[in-house]
Design a protein around this motif. Structure first.
Motif, PDB file in Angstrom:
ATOM      1  N   LEU A  39      -6.293 -30.719  -0.911  1.00 48.01           N
ATOM      2  CA  LEU A  39      -6.079 -31.673  -1.872  1.00 48.01           C
ATOM      3  C   LEU A  39      -6.004 -31.726  -3.136  1.00 48.01           C
ATOM      4  O   LEU A  39      -5.547 -32.787  -3.758  1.00 48.01           O
ATOM      5  CB  LEU A  39      -6.343 -33.157  -1.521  1.00 48.01           C
ATOM      6  CG  LEU A  39      -5.990 -33.885  -0.459  1.00 48.01           C
ATOM      7  CD1 LEU A  39      -6.337 -34.499   0.862  1.00 48.01           C
ATOM      8  CD2 LEU A  39      -4.844 -34.229  -0.089  1.00 48.01           C
ATOM      9  N   ARG A  40      -6.476 -30.985  -3.974  1.00 49.63           N
ATOM     10  CA  ARG A  40      -6.637 -30.692  -5.380  1.00 49.63           C
ATOM     11  C   ARG A  40      -7.775 -31.531  -5.334  1.00 49.63           C
ATOM     12  O   ARG A  40      -7.116 -32.290  -6.446  1.00 49.63           O
ATOM     13  CB  ARG A  40      -5.638 -29.739  -6.277  1.00 49.63           C
ATOM     14  CG  ARG A  40      -5.255 -28.507  -5.805  1.00 49.63           C
ATOM     15  CD  ARG A  40      -4.212 -28.275  -6.764  1.00 49.63           C
ATOM     16  NE  ARG A  40      -4.154 -26.379  -7.405  1.00 49.63           N
ATOM     17  CZ  ARG A  40      -3.021 -26.143  -6.104  1.00 49.63           C
ATOM     18  NH1 ARG A  40      -2.716 -26.454  -5.048  1.00 49.63           N
ATOM     19  NH2 ARG A  40      -3.866 -24.850  -6.327  1.00 49.63           N
ATOM     20  N   LEU A  88       1.015 -37.356  -6.930  1.00 53.02           N
ATOM     21  CA  LEU A  88       1.751 -36.135  -6.401  1.00 53.02           C
ATOM     22  C   LEU A  88       1.123 -34.730  -7.346  1.00 53.02           C
ATOM     23  O   LEU A  88       1.301 -33.807  -6.657  1.00 53.02           O
ATOM     24  CB  LEU A  88       3.028 -35.996  -6.314  1.00 53.02           C
ATOM     25  CG  LEU A  88       3.646 -37.380  -5.209  1.00 53.02           C
ATOM     26  CD1 LEU A  88       5.108 -37.542  -5.345  1.00 53.02           C
ATOM     27  CD2 LEU A  88       3.657 -36.354  -3.658  1.00 53.02           C
ATOM     28  N   ALA A  89       2.009 -34.577  -8.419  1.00 49.21           N
ATOM     29  CA  ALA A  89       1.824 -33.760  -9.293  1.00 49.21           C
ATOM     30  C   ALA A  89       0.351 -33.053  -9.161  1.00 49.21           C
ATOM     31  O   ALA A  89       0.716 -31.353  -9.351  1.00 49.21           O
ATOM     32  CB  ALA A  89       1.231 -33.574 -10.965  1.00 49.21           C
ATOM     33  N   ARG A  90      -0.470 -33.555  -8.702  1.00 44.92           N
ATOM     34  CA  ARG A  90      -2.607 -32.714  -9.050  1.00 44.92           C
ATOM     35  C   ARG A  90      -1.979 -32.331  -7.528  1.00 44.92           C
ATOM     36  O   ARG A  90      -2.949 -31.415  -7.458  1.00 44.92           O
ATOM     37  CB  ARG A  90      -2.899 -34.005  -8.849  1.00 44.92           C
ATOM     38  CG  ARG A  90      -4.749 -34.025  -8.394  1.00 44.92           C
ATOM     39  CD  ARG A  90      -5.307 -35.237  -7.752  1.00 44.92           C
ATOM     40  NE  ARG A  90      -5.245 -34.757  -6.305  1.00 44.92           N
ATOM     41  CZ  ARG A  90      -4.611 -35.485  -5.960  1.00 44.92           C
ATOM     42  NH1 ARG A  90      -4.868 -36.990  -6.318  1.00 44.92           N
ATOM     43  NH2 ARG A  90      -5.377 -35.550  -4.415  1.00 44.92           N
ATOM     44  N   GLN A  91      -1.626 -32.321  -6.358  1.00 43.63           N
ATOM     45  CA  GLN A  91      -1.354 -31.737  -5.610  1.00 43.63           C
ATOM     46  C   GLN A  91      -0.252 -30.570  -5.103  1.00 43.63           C
ATOM     47  O   GLN A  91      -0.583 -29.476  -4.745  1.00 43.63           O
ATOM     48  CB  GLN A  91      -0.563 -31.973  -4.015  1.00 43.63           C
ATOM     49  CG  GLN A  91      -2.546 -33.416  -3.716  1.00 43.63           C
ATOM     50  CD  GLN A  91      -1.324 -34.983  -2.763  1.00 43.63           C
ATOM     51  OE1 GLN A  91      -0.902 -34.214  -1.791  1.00 43.63           O
ATOM     52  NE2 GLN A  91      -1.025 -35.833  -3.354  1.00 43.63           N
ATOM     53  N   GLY A  92      -0.251 -29.785  -6.756  1.00 48.76           N
ATOM     54  CA  GLY A  92       1.361 -28.787  -7.505  1.00 48.76           C
ATOM     55  C   GLY A  92      -0.170 -28.510  -7.724  1.00 48.76           C
ATOM     56  O   GLY A  92       0.171 -26.583  -7.566  1.00 48.76           O
ATOM     57  N   SER A  93      -0.226 -27.907  -8.942  1.00 51.99           N
ATOM     58  CA  SER A  93      -1.490 -27.348 -10.239  1.00 51.99           C
ATOM     59  C   SER A  93      -2.157 -29.229 -10.208  1.00 51.99           C
ATOM     60  O   SER A  93      -1.987 -30.210 -11.568  1.00 51.99           O
ATOM     61  CB  SER A  93      -0.530 -27.255 -11.116  1.00 51.99           C
ATOM     62  OG  SER A  93      -1.759 -26.408 -11.079  1.00 51.99           O
ATOM     63  N   GLY A  94      -3.454 -28.569 -10.093  1.00 53.81           N
ATOM     64  CA  GLY A  94      -4.547 -29.904 -10.987  1.00 53.81           C
ATOM     65  C   GLY A  94      -4.639 -30.783 -11.753  1.00 53.81           C
ATOM     66  O   GLY A  94      -3.996 -31.432 -12.728  1.00 53.81           O
ATOM     67  N   SER A  95      -3.832 -29.696 -12.702  1.00 56.44           N
ATOM     68  CA  SER A  95      -4.109 -30.130 -14.304  1.00 56.44           C
ATOM     69  C   SER A  95      -2.475 -30.576 -14.388  1.00 56.44           C
ATOM     70  O   SER A  95      -2.754 -31.440 -15.924  1.00 56.44           O
ATOM     71  CB  SER A  95      -4.450 -28.674 -15.569  1.00 56.44           C
ATOM     72  OG  SER A  95      -3.878 -27.331 -15.506  1.00 56.44           O
TER      73      SER A  95
END
Ligand code: DP6
Length: 325
Positions: free
Chosen positions: A24-25, A131-138
């Motif tokens: 889930l980052r 949602l964005a966080r789960q693609g790439s944390g930053s």
């Protein structure tokens, strides 16, 4: 429906480095960053019933190893919005990918923003950042505007980014000294998995809340010298953890050190400027806007700097009219 979004990269003052939940980052700690006006990714997403598979073009290239990560992210978004239709996606960066200039942050925030809009769903800024966080944390920090805090949280719903100050809050400039445009050997994703092997990681966690509070306080007071020394300490702490991980990760190159020492020398000579680093060899140099030209002129004397990119605090992800296809 076809939609295009543009999002900035961001530079962290207090870093995201390590995960509580890899899938889930969810990060081990919160982080604070600034959106960068000169490092932008544009993403067009078109929803098309005729497609049996997502069609992805990343900076003009089809089927790179990054395409799978994009497909997985589109699945996550489709799952959230309750739709199944596949998409055609094209992305364009105005800067080199994977050199520690945070291309995944701008890419996944623009992708998420464009896809949510193309699937004609209205979500709150917080939901989009989750949602964005789960693609790439930053990337969750590139959704809101200006100076941004990612609340680390302890579940997916409680781990999101929000603006703490608008872009015009403080006239500071981040000059990126690009010393290498090679792809980095160890990705941030791999770096996050190694932190627990450093004996210094627990020391970092024991003072991270104080660091977050101090940076927020220095930002709020626009106290440039205090802010600068805090971000330098943090940058070097991240490098120290990388260097003492197993296997060790050395992101700095001789050119990086040359620039860091040059910054220190200019400061000793009375010019207020400070550096930070990410998971790569390039150096971010912070100056107050009034000193920008003077510092640029000094930096131009270093032959190992290939390019200087000036950034002011920028707005977050937004929809733009001009499509990539
Ligand atoms: C050192 O967001 O690139 O830049 O979640 O695996 O995509 P993934 O990692 P990423 O990590 C960024 C790490 C950093 C520090 C920061 O930006 O906070």
């Amino acid at each position: 429906m076809k939609k295009t979004a543009q999002a900035p990269a961001n530079i962290a003052f207090i870093k995201y480095w390590g995960l509580k939940n890899n899938e889930l980052r969810i990060p081990t700690n919160g982080s604070i960053s600034m959106n960068l006006s000169g490092l932008l990714t544009t993403v067009t997403v078109e929803i098309d019933d005729a497609l049996s598979k997502d069609d992805i073009l990343i900076n003009g290239k089809a089927d790179t190893d990054r395409s799978e990560r994009v497909r997985k992210h589109l699945d996550l978004i489709r799952n959230k919005v309750g739709l199944k239709t596949k998409a055609r996606v094209a992305t364009h960066n105005n800067f080199p990918m994977a050199t520690g200039l945070a291309s995944s942050a701008s890419a996944f925030s623009a992708l998420t923003f464009a896809a949510v809009s193309a699937y004609e769903t209205s979500l709150s800024e917080r939901e989009i950042s989750i949602l964005a966080r789960q693609g790439s944390g930053s990337s969750c920090r590139s959704i809101p505007s200006g100076f941004v805090e990612w609340i680390g949280g302890d579940s997916s719903e409680s781990s999101y980014a929000q603006s703490i100050f608008p872009p015009d809050f403080w006239d500071i400039v981040d000059i990126v000294a690009v010393v290498s445009t090679d792809e980095k050997k160890v990705s941030s994703t791999q770096g996050h998995l190694c932190v627990l092997t450093s004996p210094f990681f627990s020391a970092r966690l024991s003072h991270i809340d104080v660091k977050l509070k101090s940076v927020k306080d220095a930002l709020g007071k626009r106290d440039f010298d205090r802010f600068g020394s805090l971000i330098e300490q943090e940058a070097l702490e991240l490098q120290a953890i990388g260097m003492t991980s197993k296997p060790p990760i050395l992101y700095m190159s001789p050119e990086t050190i040359e620039v860091l020492q040059f910054v220190q020398k200019l400061r000793e000579n009375g010019l207020p400027l400070y550096f930070t680093l990410d998971a790569g060899p390039n150096v971010h140099i912070f100056v107050e806007a009034k000193n920008k030209e003077k510092v640029l002129k000094e930096l131009q004397r270093i032959s190992s700097i290939k390019e200087l990119i000036s950034n002011v605090p920028a707005a977050g992800a937004k929809i733009v009219e001009r499509h990539l296809f």
